[in-house]
Design a protein around this motif. Structure first.
Motif, PDB file in Angstrom:
ATOM      1  N   ASN A 291      17.150  10.798 -10.341  1.00  0.00           N
ATOM      2  CA  ASN A 291      18.424  11.517 -10.470  1.00  0.00           C
ATOM      3  C   ASN A 291      19.061  11.423 -11.856  1.00  0.00           C
ATOM      4  O   ASN A 291      19.820  12.321 -12.237  1.00  0.00           O
ATOM      5  CB  ASN A 291      19.391  11.022  -9.399  1.00  0.00           C
ATOM      6  CG  ASN A 291      18.928  11.423  -8.009  1.00  0.00           C
ATOM      7  OD1 ASN A 291      18.804  12.602  -7.700  1.00  0.00           O
ATOM      8  ND2 ASN A 291      18.616  10.442  -7.181  1.00  0.00           N
TER       9      ASN A 291
ATOM     10  N   TRP B 198      15.393   5.915  -7.154  1.00  0.00           N
ATOM     11  CA  TRP B 198      16.540   6.830  -7.024  1.00  0.00           C
ATOM     12  C   TRP B 198      17.124   7.124  -8.410  1.00  0.00           C
ATOM     13  O   TRP B 198      17.373   8.275  -8.771  1.00  0.00           O
ATOM     14  CB  TRP B 198      17.615   6.213  -6.115  1.00  0.00           C
ATOM     15  CG  TRP B 198      18.778   7.126  -5.884  1.00  0.00           C
ATOM     16  CD1 TRP B 198      18.936   7.993  -4.854  1.00  0.00           C
ATOM     17  CD2 TRP B 198      19.946   7.272  -6.720  1.00  0.00           C
ATOM     18  NE1 TRP B 198      20.112   8.685  -4.994  1.00  0.00           N
ATOM     19  CE2 TRP B 198      20.747   8.266  -6.129  1.00  0.00           C
ATOM     20  CE3 TRP B 198      20.377   6.684  -7.903  1.00  0.00           C
ATOM     21  CZ2 TRP B 198      21.971   8.675  -6.675  1.00  0.00           C
ATOM     22  CZ3 TRP B 198      21.590   7.089  -8.466  1.00  0.00           C
ATOM     23  CH2 TRP B 198      22.365   8.071  -7.848  1.00  0.00           C
TER      24      TRP B 198
ATOM     25  N   LEU C  82       9.263  15.932  -9.790  1.00  0.00           N
ATOM     26  CA  LEU C  82      10.425  15.957  -8.894  1.00  0.00           C
ATOM     27  C   LEU C  82      10.248  16.969  -7.765  1.00  0.00           C
ATOM     28  O   LEU C  82      10.765  16.791  -6.668  1.00  0.00           O
ATOM     29  CB  LEU C  82      11.683  16.328  -9.689  1.00  0.00           C
ATOM     30  CG  LEU C  82      12.440  15.204 -10.388  1.00  0.00           C
ATOM     31  CD1 LEU C  82      13.557  15.786 -11.229  1.00  0.00           C
ATOM     32  CD2 LEU C  82      13.002  14.214  -9.388  1.00  0.00           C
ATOM     33  N   PHE C  83       9.541  18.039  -8.063  1.00  0.00           N
ATOM     34  CA  PHE C  83       9.311  19.094  -7.065  1.00  0.00           C
ATOM     35  C   PHE C  83       7.805  19.194  -6.829  1.00  0.00           C
ATOM     36  O   PHE C  83       7.131  20.071  -7.384  1.00  0.00           O
ATOM     37  CB  PHE C  83       9.877  20.428  -7.560  1.00  0.00           C
ATOM     38  CG  PHE C  83      11.359  20.381  -7.815  1.00  0.00           C
ATOM     39  CD1 PHE C  83      12.258  20.636  -6.790  1.00  0.00           C
ATOM     40  CD2 PHE C  83      11.854  20.072  -9.060  1.00  0.00           C
ATOM     41  CE1 PHE C  83      13.625  20.579  -7.010  1.00  0.00           C
ATOM     42  CE2 PHE C  83      13.225  20.014  -9.297  1.00  0.00           C
ATOM     43  CZ  PHE C  83      14.107  20.268  -8.265  1.00  0.00           C
ATOM     44  N   PRO C  84       7.264  18.302  -6.020  1.00  0.00           N
ATOM     45  CA  PRO C  84       5.805  18.190  -5.878  1.00  0.00           C
ATOM     46  C   PRO C  84       5.125  19.504  -5.504  1.00  0.00           C
ATOM     47  O   PRO C  84       5.596  20.223  -4.620  1.00  0.00           O
ATOM     48  CB  PRO C  84       5.643  17.161  -4.758  1.00  0.00           C
ATOM     49  CG  PRO C  84       6.915  16.398  -4.748  1.00  0.00           C
ATOM     50  CD  PRO C  84       7.975  17.355  -5.167  1.00  0.00           C
ATOM     51  N   PHE C  85       4.059  19.792  -6.189  1.00  0.00           N
ATOM     52  CA  PHE C  85       3.159  20.924  -5.902  1.00  0.00           C
ATOM     53  C   PHE C  85       3.777  22.297  -6.189  1.00  0.00           C
ATOM     54  O   PHE C  85       3.182  23.315  -5.872  1.00  0.00           O
ATOM     55  CB  PHE C  85       2.666  20.887  -4.444  1.00  0.00           C
ATOM     56  CG  PHE C  85       2.073  19.580  -4.039  1.00  0.00           C
ATOM     57  CD1 PHE C  85       0.988  19.048  -4.725  1.00  0.00           C
ATOM     58  CD2 PHE C  85       2.589  18.864  -2.972  1.00  0.00           C
ATOM     59  CE1 PHE C  85       0.443  17.834  -4.363  1.00  0.00           C
ATOM     60  CE2 PHE C  85       2.047  17.642  -2.594  1.00  0.00           C
ATOM     61  CZ  PHE C  85       0.963  17.128  -3.296  1.00  0.00           C
ATOM     62  N   GLU C  86       4.980  22.332  -6.745  1.00  0.00           N
ATOM     63  CA  GLU C  86       5.639  23.625  -6.967  1.00  0.00           C
ATOM     64  C   GLU C  86       5.211  24.270  -8.283  1.00  0.00           C
ATOM     65  O   GLU C  86       5.363  25.465  -8.458  1.00  0.00           O
ATOM     66  CB  GLU C  86       7.165  23.439  -6.969  1.00  0.00           C
ATOM     67  CG  GLU C  86       7.746  22.890  -5.669  1.00  0.00           C
ATOM     68  CD  GLU C  86       7.747  23.916  -4.552  1.00  0.00           C
ATOM     69  OE1 GLU C  86       7.483  25.093  -4.848  1.00  0.00           O
ATOM     70  OE2 GLU C  86       7.985  23.534  -3.394  1.00  0.00           O
TER      71      GLU C  86
ATOM     72  N   TRP D 140      18.455  14.301 -14.820  1.00  0.00           N
ATOM     73  CA  TRP D 140      19.251  15.502 -15.123  1.00  0.00           C
ATOM     74  C   TRP D 140      20.225  15.232 -16.265  1.00  0.00           C
ATOM     75  O   TRP D 140      20.469  16.109 -17.098  1.00  0.00           O
ATOM     76  CB  TRP D 140      20.001  15.968 -13.877  1.00  0.00           C
ATOM     77  CG  TRP D 140      19.063  16.259 -12.747  1.00  0.00           C
ATOM     78  CD1 TRP D 140      18.817  15.482 -11.658  1.00  0.00           C
ATOM     79  CD2 TRP D 140      18.179  17.384 -12.624  1.00  0.00           C
ATOM     80  NE1 TRP D 140      17.847  16.046 -10.868  1.00  0.00           N
ATOM     81  CE2 TRP D 140      17.449  17.217 -11.430  1.00  0.00           C
ATOM     82  CE3 TRP D 140      17.925  18.505 -13.409  1.00  0.00           C
ATOM     83  CZ2 TRP D 140      16.491  18.132 -11.015  1.00  0.00           C
ATOM     84  CZ3 TRP D 140      16.977  19.426 -12.982  1.00  0.00           C
ATOM     85  CH2 TRP D 140      16.277  19.235 -11.804  1.00  0.00           C
TER      86      TRP D 140
ATOM     87  N   SER E 298      -1.194  23.738  10.398  1.00  0.00           N
ATOM     88  CA  SER E 298       0.128  23.918  10.999  1.00  0.00           C
ATOM     89  C   SER E 298       1.210  23.363  10.091  1.00  0.00           C
ATOM     90  O   SER E 298       2.362  23.726  10.201  1.00  0.00           O
ATOM     91  CB  SER E 298       0.187  23.222  12.365  1.00  0.00           C
ATOM     92  OG  SER E 298      -0.123  21.860  12.215  1.00  0.00           O
ATOM     93  N   SER E 299       0.848  22.477   9.173  1.00  0.00           N
ATOM     94  CA  SER E 299       1.825  21.956   8.215  1.00  0.00           C
ATOM     95  C   SER E 299       2.173  23.042   7.217  1.00  0.00           C
ATOM     96  O   SER E 299       1.318  23.801   6.770  1.00  0.00           O
ATOM     97  CB  SER E 299       1.246  20.739   7.486  1.00  0.00           C
ATOM     98  OG  SER E 299       2.083  20.392   6.415  1.00  0.00           O
ATOM     99  N   ARG E 300       3.462  23.098   6.858  1.00  0.00           N
ATOM    100  CA  ARG E 300       3.896  24.122   5.906  1.00  0.00           C
ATOM    101  C   ARG E 300       4.193  23.534   4.528  1.00  0.00           C
ATOM    102  O   ARG E 300       4.797  24.182   3.704  1.00  0.00           O
ATOM    103  CB  ARG E 300       5.145  24.839   6.446  1.00  0.00           C
ATOM    104  CG  ARG E 300       4.838  25.732   7.640  1.00  0.00           C
ATOM    105  CD  ARG E 300       4.014  26.953   7.196  1.00  0.00           C
ATOM    106  NE  ARG E 300       3.501  27.699   8.333  1.00  0.00           N
ATOM    107  CZ  ARG E 300       2.270  27.534   8.819  1.00  0.00           C
ATOM    108  NH1 ARG E 300       1.460  26.639   8.273  1.00  0.00           N
ATOM    109  NH2 ARG E 300       1.855  28.239   9.838  1.00  0.00           N
ATOM    110  N   SER E 301       3.799  22.289   4.292  1.00  0.00           N
ATOM    111  CA  SER E 301       4.037  21.723   2.962  1.00  0.00           C
ATOM    112  C   SER E 301       3.119  22.420   1.951  1.00  0.00           C
ATOM    113  O   SER E 301       2.051  22.917   2.322  1.00  0.00           O
ATOM    114  CB  SER E 301       3.809  20.220   2.965  1.00  0.00           C
ATOM    115  OG  SER E 301       2.519  19.917   3.394  1.00  0.00           O
ATOM    116  N   PRO E 302       3.529  22.464   0.686  1.00  0.00           N
ATOM    117  CA  PRO E 302       2.866  23.336  -0.296  1.00  0.00           C
ATOM    118  C   PRO E 302       1.379  23.103  -0.482  1.00  0.00           C
ATOM    119  O   PRO E 302       0.658  24.044  -0.732  1.00  0.00           O
ATOM    120  CB  PRO E 302       3.623  23.028  -1.597  1.00  0.00           C
ATOM    121  CG  PRO E 302       4.927  22.489  -1.173  1.00  0.00           C
ATOM    122  CD  PRO E 302       4.681  21.769   0.106  1.00  0.00           C
TER     123      PRO E 302
END
Lengths: 42, 405
Positions: free
Chosen positions: B220, B216, B294-298, B223, B102-106
């Motif tokens: 950040n 943090w 930074l964008f886990p599992f993507e 970039w 049911s979880s929609r995480s990647p």
């Protein structure tokens, strides 16, 4: 030295903008695994 | 070998070394007799895994039950669908079960992943140990060099006049990169060494807010680092193409180890070019792995990279055998984190040397990136060919080149 201080200021501004920007477009690394919105109850 | 090929090989070589299995892994575990367990794993299998021996796991990974053998619901204890609990858990273990969550995480469909301990042990072991010693060793080498050589002074008489070495835009790009890098380096080290080096000093209560702020900043400021990297690459790439003067510079060690020796150099000498290309190659690598964190599992970086390396035959040639290419999302994240940290240590060691020679190590060097104006005599001594190109005047005396500030 003005360029150096300007670059340091720009670094901070970019960091804040990145944090706010990513949040605004709906992306948050923390939410990838913890947000209630990621869970669909059927 | 052409430079382009060398540049391609470098990250591949680094990738391969980083993912090299422990020496013991090259050995095969002897085929175990599993008749006593009816084909299930034995104590020998378990011990082989604990000793990191290569083990043919197919007796488990392919033993996932047989739905065709399901007993009818009318029979006693039917039906498990031909798949026992053990079969089912093995299917989960080897990522062969059809999982719906049911979880929609990647990466939510991966319920079992066993790479976490190996990742933790490497992070807490060799990564901290060798990485820490690399940085300390760099400081030690520089301290020794300073003790022996001292500050590299301007040899000739100062003119009192200056020449513009770097424009305001160039300096802006440099400091955007440098400022963010220093903070990223410090916060990265705090994240890696916090538990063993900082918490014992200041305690959990003080460490928690510090590291939250550090995390943090690390996320950040990245970039600004990437923007600075792009800027300096565009500004200086044309000036960093190797030429014949670089060989002369390298042949005399850039004049680093003896006074009055100044090989010719244009805007950048060979040492600076090595720094530049290191920053570009390592900077891109650290940025790509950082974005995947930074964008886990993507992103899936390592599976495809390993496939390309396998196709080239590089890991096989080095005796590592084929690298695993069927990597799950968690394995990709674990490798990204380790790779990010390994590159960071190499990057920091190089930049520590760069900071040294650009500040306390050489008289007049900081001005190039501080005010942008350098003493004319400094320019003549350290970048004689560049001085001639810019002014049209001869740089009197021997052409000079600075070590890689």
């Amino acid at each position: 030295m003005k360029s150096m201080y300007l670059a340091f200021l720009a670094t901070i501004l970019i960091a804040v903008a990145a944090d706010v920007g990513l949040d605004q477009i709906g992306y948050s690394a923390a939410e990838q695994t913890s947000s209630a919105g990621n869970v669909r109850l059927e | 070998m052409p430079l382009k090929k060398l540049l391609l090989l470098l990250p591949m070589l680094l990738l391969t070394l980083a993912n090299a299995p422990a020496p013991a892994a090259a050995q095969d575990a002897s085929a175990a007799d599993r008749s006593a367990t009816g084909g299930a794993q034995t104590l020998d299998d378990i011990m082989a895994r604990q000793n990191k021996l290569k083990l043919d796991d197919s007796f488990r990974s392919e033993n996932l039950g047989n739905p065709e053998a399901a007993k009818a619901t009318t029979e006693q204890l039917g039906t498990l669908g031909g798949v026992s609990d053990s079969d089912f858990w093995r299917a989960l273990r080897y990522d062969k079960a059809e999982v719906s969550t049911s979880s929609r995480s990647p990466a939510s469909a991966v319920l079992v992943q066993d790479g976490g301990m190996a990742w933790l042990q490497f992070r807490d072991g060799p990564l901290r140990t060798y990485g820490g010693w690399l940085l300390l060793g760099m400081f030690g080498v520089l301290a020794l060099f300073y003790a022996l050589r001292g500050k590299i002074r301007i040899d000739g008489e100062k003119t009192g006049k200056t020449i513009t070495r770097f424009s305001a835009v160039e300096r802006f790009g440099h400091w955007l990169l440098a400022g963010s890098f220093v903070v990223l380096g410090i916060t990265g080290l705090a994240l890696l060494f916090g538990r063993v080096a900082i918490i014992p000093l200041i305690g959990h209560e003080a460490y928690a807010p510090v590291i939250i702020a550090g995390k943090w900043a690390h996320n950040n400021l990245s970039w600004a680092f990437m923007l600075g990297l792009a800027l300096v690459t565009v500004f200086w790439i044309a000036h960093n193409i190797p030429n014949k003067h670089d060989l002369k510079w390298l042949a005399v060690g850039g004049g680093l180890f003896s006074k009055g020796v100044h090989p010719p150099a244009r805007k950048f000498n060979a040492g600076q070019k090595l720094i530049f290309w290191s920053v570009v190659v390592l900077g891109i690598s650290i940025s790509v792995s950082g974005i995947s964190l930074l964008f886990p599992f993507e992103f899936h970086l390592f599976g495809p990279t390993f496939a390309k390396l396998n196709a080239l035959g590089l890991p096989q040639a080095l005796g590592f055998g084929e690298l695993a290419t069927d990597l799950g999302p968690h394995a990709e994240m674990q490798l990204s984190q380790l790779w990010h940290a390994i590159i960071s240590f190499v990057f920091m060691a190089i930049i520590i040397g760069h900071i040294y020679i650009g500040s306390v190590g050489m008289e007049g060097a900081f001005d190039a990136m501080g005010s942008g104006e350098v003493e004319v005599q400094w320019a003549k001594e350290h970048h004689g060919l560049w001085y001639e190109e810019v002014t049209g005047e001869k740089a009197h005396g021997p052409h000079d080149a600075t070590p890689a500030e």
